[in-house]
Design a protein around this motif. Structure first.
Motif, PDB file in Angstrom:
ATOM      1  N   ALA A  19      40.274  27.121  37.932  1.00 21.28           N
ATOM      2  CA  ALA A  19      41.879  27.843  37.676  1.00 21.28           C
ATOM      3  C   ALA A  19      42.265  28.063  39.076  1.00 21.28           C
ATOM      4  O   ALA A  19      41.600  28.535  39.957  1.00 21.28           O
ATOM      5  N   ASP A  20      43.758  28.045  39.192  1.00 19.35           N
ATOM      6  CA  ASP A  20      44.405  28.636  40.221  1.00 19.35           C
ATOM      7  C   ASP A  20      44.788  30.112  40.184  1.00 19.35           C
ATOM      8  O   ASP A  20      44.122  30.843  38.991  1.00 19.35           O
ATOM      9  N   VAL A  21      45.560  30.625  40.753  1.00 21.64           N
ATOM     10  CA  VAL A  21      45.763  32.226  40.833  1.00 21.64           C
ATOM     11  C   VAL A  21      46.173  32.351  39.377  1.00 21.64           C
ATOM     12  O   VAL A  21      45.744  33.157  38.732  1.00 21.64           O
ATOM     13  N   ALA A  22      47.386  31.995  38.890  1.00 18.24           N
ATOM     14  CA  ALA A  22      48.030  32.271  37.682  1.00 18.24           C
ATOM     15  C   ALA A  22      47.080  31.949  36.441  1.00 18.24           C
ATOM     16  O   ALA A  22      46.922  32.829  35.269  1.00 18.24           O
ATOM     17  N   GLY A  23      46.291  30.984  36.580  1.00 19.36           N
ATOM     18  CA  GLY A  23      45.223  30.524  35.641  1.00 19.36           C
ATOM     19  C   GLY A  23      44.162  31.626  35.575  1.00 19.36           C
ATOM     20  O   GLY A  23      43.902  31.879  34.351  1.00 19.36           O
ATOM     21  N   ARG A  24      43.538  32.112  36.400  1.00 21.79           N
ATOM     22  CA  ARG A  24      42.606  33.041  36.567  1.00 21.79           C
ATOM     23  C   ARG A  24      43.379  34.381  35.827  1.00 21.79           C
ATOM     24  O   ARG A  24      42.297  35.119  35.035  1.00 21.79           O
ATOM     25  N   GLY A  25      44.597  34.951  36.232  1.00 22.21           N
ATOM     26  CA  GLY A  25      45.342  35.834  35.602  1.00 22.21           C
ATOM     27  C   GLY A  25      45.210  35.763  34.191  1.00 22.21           C
ATOM     28  O   GLY A  25      45.223  36.545  33.390  1.00 22.21           O
ATOM     29  N   LYS A  79      32.828  38.963  40.466  1.00 21.38           N
ATOM     30  CA  LYS A  79      33.115  38.035  41.719  1.00 21.38           C
ATOM     31  C   LYS A  79      34.879  38.209  41.784  1.00 21.38           C
ATOM     32  O   LYS A  79      35.339  38.132  42.467  1.00 21.38           O
ATOM     33  N   LEU A  80      35.499  38.219  40.469  1.00 24.41           N
ATOM     34  CA  LEU A  80      36.815  38.381  40.429  1.00 24.41           C
ATOM     35  C   LEU A  80      37.398  39.695  41.101  1.00 24.41           C
ATOM     36  O   LEU A  80      38.339  39.868  41.586  1.00 24.41           O
ATOM     37  N   ALA A  81      36.439  40.594  41.166  1.00 26.04           N
ATOM     38  CA  ALA A  81      36.828  41.829  41.778  1.00 26.04           C
ATOM     39  C   ALA A  81      37.048  41.838  43.413  1.00 26.04           C
ATOM     40  O   ALA A  81      37.653  42.353  43.937  1.00 26.04           O
ATOM     41  N   GLY A  82      36.675  40.513  44.055  1.00 26.01           N
ATOM     42  CA  GLY A  82      36.810  40.321  45.259  1.00 26.01           C
ATOM     43  C   GLY A  82      37.826  39.103  45.467  1.00 26.01           C
ATOM     44  O   GLY A  82      37.920  38.341  46.407  1.00 26.01           O
ATOM     45  N   ARG A 113      42.415  41.099  40.914  1.00 25.83           N
ATOM     46  CA  ARG A 113      41.206  41.984  41.264  1.00 25.83           C
ATOM     47  C   ARG A 113      41.481  43.281  40.506  1.00 25.83           C
ATOM     48  O   ARG A 113      40.694  43.837  39.677  1.00 25.83           O
ATOM     49  N   SER A 114      43.000  43.711  40.144  1.00 25.19           N
ATOM     50  CA  SER A 114      43.271  44.865  39.426  1.00 25.19           C
ATOM     51  C   SER A 114      42.687  44.577  37.994  1.00 25.19           C
ATOM     52  O   SER A 114      42.145  45.660  37.145  1.00 25.19           O
ATOM     53  N   GLN A 115      42.943  43.477  37.492  1.00 26.51           N
ATOM     54  CA  GLN A 115      42.461  43.028  36.115  1.00 26.51           C
ATOM     55  C   GLN A 115      40.939  43.102  35.974  1.00 26.51           C
ATOM     56  O   GLN A 115      40.488  43.738  35.019  1.00 26.51           O
ATOM     57  N   ALA A 116      40.205  42.796  36.991  1.00 31.51           N
ATOM     58  CA  ALA A 116      39.070  42.386  36.796  1.00 31.51           C
ATOM     59  C   ALA A 116      38.287  43.858  37.112  1.00 31.51           C
ATOM     60  O   ALA A 116      37.360  44.256  36.017  1.00 31.51           O
ATOM     61  N   ASP A 152      45.381  47.479  47.951  1.00 32.11           N
ATOM     62  CA  ASP A 152      46.411  47.377  46.813  1.00 32.11           C
ATOM     63  C   ASP A 152      46.244  48.698  45.980  1.00 32.11           C
ATOM     64  O   ASP A 152      45.198  48.924  45.460  1.00 32.11           O
ATOM     65  N   ALA A 153      47.450  49.272  45.599  1.00 32.85           N
ATOM     66  CA  ALA A 153      47.290  50.489  44.960  1.00 32.85           C
ATOM     67  C   ALA A 153      46.939  50.209  43.471  1.00 32.85           C
ATOM     68  O   ALA A 153      46.347  51.062  42.913  1.00 32.85           O
ATOM     69  N   ARG A 154      47.272  48.875  42.960  1.00 35.58           N
ATOM     70  CA  ARG A 154      47.198  48.950  41.454  1.00 35.58           C
ATOM     71  C   ARG A 154      45.454  48.764  41.361  1.00 35.58           C
ATOM     72  O   ARG A 154      45.065  49.176  40.288  1.00 35.58           O
ATOM     73  N   VAL A 155      44.822  47.900  42.079  1.00 36.76           N
ATOM     74  CA  VAL A 155      43.377  48.090  42.290  1.00 36.76           C
ATOM     75  C   VAL A 155      42.858  49.598  42.139  1.00 36.76           C
ATOM     76  O   VAL A 155      41.851  49.693  41.360  1.00 36.76           O
ATOM     77  N   GLN A 156      43.301  50.259  43.176  1.00 37.48           N
ATOM     78  CA  GLN A 156      42.798  51.645  43.404  1.00 37.48           C
ATOM     79  C   GLN A 156      43.017  52.362  41.925  1.00 37.48           C
ATOM     80  O   GLN A 156      42.039  53.236  41.389  1.00 37.48           O
ATOM     81  N   SER A 157      44.271  52.281  41.510  1.00 37.39           N
ATOM     82  CA  SER A 157      44.632  53.050  40.230  1.00 37.39           C
ATOM     83  C   SER A 157      43.659  52.596  39.306  1.00 37.39           C
ATOM     84  O   SER A 157      43.218  53.641  38.351  1.00 37.39           O
ATOM     85  N   ASN A 158      43.249  51.313  38.906  1.00 35.12           N
ATOM     86  CA  ASN A 158      42.552  50.918  37.949  1.00 35.12           C
ATOM     87  C   ASN A 158      41.005  51.274  38.060  1.00 35.12           C
ATOM     88  O   ASN A 158      40.269  51.391  37.057  1.00 35.12           O
ATOM     89  N   ALA A 159      40.604  51.396  39.368  1.00 41.54           N
ATOM     90  CA  ALA A 159      39.456  51.864  39.805  1.00 41.54           C
ATOM     91  C   ALA A 159      39.142  53.422  39.285  1.00 41.54           C
ATOM     92  O   ALA A 159      38.199  53.733  38.905  1.00 41.54           O
ATOM     93  N   VAL A 160      40.106  54.053  39.405  1.00 41.52           N
ATOM     94  CA  VAL A 160      39.866  55.358  38.983  1.00 41.52           C
ATOM     95  C   VAL A 160      39.774  55.733  37.715  1.00 41.52           C
ATOM     96  O   VAL A 160      38.997  56.312  37.182  1.00 41.52           O
ATOM     97  N   GLU A 161      40.730  54.900  36.954  1.00 39.65           N
ATOM     98  CA  GLU A 161      40.512  54.912  35.493  1.00 39.65           C
ATOM     99  C   GLU A 161      39.148  54.420  34.773  1.00 39.65           C
ATOM    100  O   GLU A 161      38.600  54.914  33.873  1.00 39.65           O
TER     101      GLU A 161
END
Length: 624
Positions: free
Chosen positions: A437-443, A464-467, A474-477, A501-510
């Motif tokens: 999949a491309d970027v949109a496909g992975r999302g 793997k998708l966290a990287g 990354r944020s979804q993973a 990325d702030a979204r990744v950090q925020s999701n990591a906190v939760e």
């Protein structure tokens, strides 16, 4: 304390170390240019060891007048001159201020960037111009480092610190925009649009905003690829989207366009992807239809994403796809083919039929499968069978994927659950799709994994998708890792706390909270100091559940912050945690906050808390 060789010259400097006469610092500065190399070093060490503010200030004030060798010697000891830089930036003398700004530029330490923001408040055109240029240079250097530096926990922590410091300084500089009107500051903030998106778009939304006009002026003839990320993000703004879409579509400068291609992962955001339809024509393709063929593989993939998301007619898109499928690089052709399959026009089908004639090739096999699944042709190729019947020939999982984004959330879940019941190898199908999949496909696939609760069966894929190179993925993973357990998940989530990325950090906190926060409380507390409102608010909400007093203090600070984005995020925490103790403060904000958007949000939060409190009181009355 420095040690000097046992000779007459150095002994003089040793005697000066503890001498109480403050004039010594001035004298050492004055004689610096006349000293030889060794003595210069001894003199600088003496000034630093004496630690007098007067000496630190004098050293920074003299910096611009020193030769290159001596400047380099001072820069290597810059961490001991922060006090001198702070004093020099606010000095009464313009020459001293300019020397301090040159020192900060040469040191290139984002921890000093806040001083440049402060210098913009000084009513001196030369000082403001130098400070603004310094901020732009530091932002450009930071982006270059972030682009070339591999992401890992240690490097990520350093990048996070530098990015946060720069973002905080630039937010201060944007707050006083009406004092300086320096376009360099605006450009620097655009470079860091991933950290300052809300700040920029919020200020641009103000009525009769000179700031908004400045944004459009910067993007009027875009050439700097560093502005591409902001240009795409600006499509979310009601006030900017029409003009920005026109500017993007009319751009012919390839460096900026390549920047757009690199940032095309942003199209995974539905708001941005939807607004791309405003771009009806790409001037660069009109000027040179073969320009696509000169791009690298990664650039070409990005270009195809942009073209597919745009409002070009289907026939125009087919013409582009045909050129790439015939003459483009082999690694890009599967991506182009995937976009072609999303079009159901007669021209798209004709191109698929033409591809089947290339017998024995991968594209021919793929085209044959697509044609079997989508259309049956009569002998004159004019009558297509109904689309529903064509879908019946496809695998149920392919049908679900192709229709996923057009379904309501309720239908997405219902059809996905039906697929789970009837498809024994659903997890394996998703894993296979992720590989290609491309970027949109992975999302999209990550959304399905979350929706159907498949995270536990796909832990290795999520690690793997966290990287993944795209922050949205990354944020979804990282968010999905909250459903996992074990040391690997915790390690990956901890590393995500330092993601740029702030979204990744925020999701990591939760995610850390759901994985068990007992031994991670300290690192979450650190996030309360983040310059990003989303990260601070998420950390505060998590820590409030554990009754951490720092979290309550952070919410109060954010409610009174100058930044509108921070106040709105604080209101989100109040609403989410039902902080009834702050209801009086929220009521005041609903009436008195200077920003209409904040007043509306505060009014909603006030009514929500009031309704919940009344409900609890009513329930308590019934129970008695």
């Amino acid at each position: 304390m420095p040690t000097f060789p046992d000779t007459a010259g150095p002994r003089v400097y040793a005697l000066l170390l503890d001498a109480p006469n403050l004039a010594i610092d001035d004298a050492l500065i004055e004689v610096l240019p006349q000293l030889d190399a060794d003595e210069r070093l001894w003199a600088v060490e003496t000034l630093l060891a004496r630690g007098q503010e007067r000496g630190m200030l004098a050293l920074v004030a003299a910096f611009s007048g020193l030769d290159e060798v001596l400047q380099e010697q001072i820069i290597t000891r810059s961490d001991r001159l922060f006090t001198g830089a702070r004093l020099a930036v606010t000095d009464k003398s313009a020459e001293v201020r300019l020397s301090a700004i040159k020192f900060i530029q040469r040191v290139d330490d984002p921890r000093l960037s806040y001083l440049l923001a402060e210098a913009l408040r000084i009513a001196c055109p030369k000082t403001r111009a130098a400070a603004a240029a310094g901020l732009q240079l530091m932002a450009r250097r930071f982006i270059e480092r972030r682009t070339t530096l591999a992401l890992n926990s240690e490097a990520g922590a350093d990048l996070l610190r530098d990015g946060n410091n720069l973002a905080q300084a630039l937010e201060r500089a944007i707050d006083c925009w009406d004092l300086h009107f320096r376009f360099e500051v605006l450009t620097a903030a655009m470079y860091l649009s991933d950290l300052l998106e809300d700040v920029l778009l919020t200020k641009a939304s103000s009525a009769r905003s000179r700031f908004r006009r400045a944004i459009l002026e910067v993007l009027a003839n875009p050439q700097d690829p560093g502005l591409a990320g902001f240009a795409l993000r600006a499509l979310q703004s009601r006030e900017l989207r029409v003009a920005v879409a026109k500017q993007i579509g009319s751009c012919t400068h390839m460096e900026f366009l390549k920047g757009l291609m690199a940032e095309s992962w942003l199209l995974s955001d539905p708001r941005i992807g939807h607004e791309m339809a405003r771009i009806r024509q790409w001037a660069w393709l009109t000027a040179d239809p073969d320009a696509l063929l000169s791009l690298t593989d990664s650039e070409a993939v990005g270009a195809i994403r942009l073209i597919a998301a745009s409002g070009m007619t289907p026939n125009a898109k087919v013409a582009v796809y045909q050129r790439m499928l015939v003459s483009g690089p082999d690694l890009v052709k599967p991506v182009v083919f995937d976009r072609l399959c999303s079009l159901e026009t007669e021209q798209a089908t004709s191109l698929l039929r033409a591809l089947t004639q290339r017998k024995g090739t991968q594209l021919a096999n793929m085209a044959e499968r697509e044609l079997r699944g989508r259309t049956a042709w009569q002998q004159n190729h004019s009558a297509a069978i109904p689309h529903a019947e064509a879908q019946q020939q496809q695998h149920p999982f392919e049908v679900y994927l192709n229709s996923f984004d057009q379904l309501s959330e309720q239908d997405q879940l219902a059809r996905g659950q039906a697929l789970q019941r009837n498809c024994d190898n659903l997890t394996q199908l998703i894993q296979a799709k992720l590989l290609l999949a491309d970027v949109a496909g992975r999302g999209q696939l990550l959304k399905i994994v979350r929706l159907l609760g498949l995270a536990g069966a796909m832990s290795e894929n999520l690690f793997k998708l966290a990287g993944d190179p795209e922050p949205l993925n990354r944020s979804q993973a990282v968010a999905l890792m909250a459903e996992l357990d074990g040391p690997t998940a915790r390690r990956v989530v901890r590393r995500a706390l330092y993601d740029p990325d702030a979204r990744v950090q925020s999701n990591a906190v939760e995610a850390l909270d759901r994985l068990g926060i007992a031994d991670d409380n300290r690192i979450v507390v650190e996030k309360l100091s983040s310059p990003n409102h989303r990260v601070r608010a998420t950390a505060a909400a998590v820590l409030l559940k554990h009754e951490a007093h720092e979290a309550a203090e952070t919410v109060l600070d954010m409610l009174d912050a100058e930044s509108q984005a921070h106040r709105i995020s604080a209101l989100w925490v109040v609403e989410r945690m039902n902080l009834g103790s702050l209801i009086k403060k929220i009521e005041e904000m609903a009436h008195d906050d200077p920003e209409e958007r904040v007043r509306r949000r505060a009014d909603r939060v006030f009514k929500t808390i009031l309704r919940l409190d009344n409900h609890m009181l009513t329930g308590a009355g019934r129970s008695r």
